[in-house]
Design a protein around this motif. Structure first.
Motif: not given
Length: 134
Positions: A73-92
């Motif tokens: 999820s951390y890697l996903a958060a690095l390569f996304t923006k907006g709502a997808a990054q917020d979702e990755a943050f919640n998963q983290i």
């Protein structure tokens, strides 16, 4: 944004350290079971406290799994923006909480095993050992 990513980096680093601790406890407890460098109860009733290790192993493995998912999820958060990054943050956050919880459960189970082992060691070891083992 830089502060956000720095915070995620710290969480990922802490998760990596927790994974290392969980693997060390897992390896050490497995070594106790298969090793022969310690006294083990001869009595089957007292040996049954080794079953405390099973929930410890399961909890530690689930903790390691949550740490692995957090890294993804951390890697996903690095390569996304907006709502997808917020979702990755919640998963983290969810994975980090799960990792902490299951590591704690594993430590509790290991502490129960160690308490039972120490009780046997201090109170019953000489009674339970055969000749020459004391």
């Amino acid at each position: 944004m830089d502060l956000f990513l720095a915070g995620l980096k710290e969480i990922a680093g802490a998760s990596s350290q927790l994974t290392t601790w969980a693997l060390a406890m897992l390896g050490g407890s497995v070594a106790v079971v298969i090793g022969s460098s310690h006294y083990s109860p001869a009595n089957r009733r007292w040996r049954s406290f080794y079953f405390f290790l099973v929930p410890a192993w399961i909890s530690l493995l689930v903790s390691v799994r949550a740490g692995n998912e957090l890294s993804r999820s951390y890697l996903a958060a690095l390569f996304t923006k907006g709502a997808a990054q917020d979702e990755a943050f919640n998963q983290i956050n969810a994975y980090f909480q799960a990792q902490l919880d299951y590591l704690f459960y594993g430590v509790i189970a290991l502490a129960l095993w160690l308490t039972a082992y120490l009780l046997w060691w201090v109170i019953f070891r000489n009674v339970d050992c055969g000749e020459g083992d004391a």
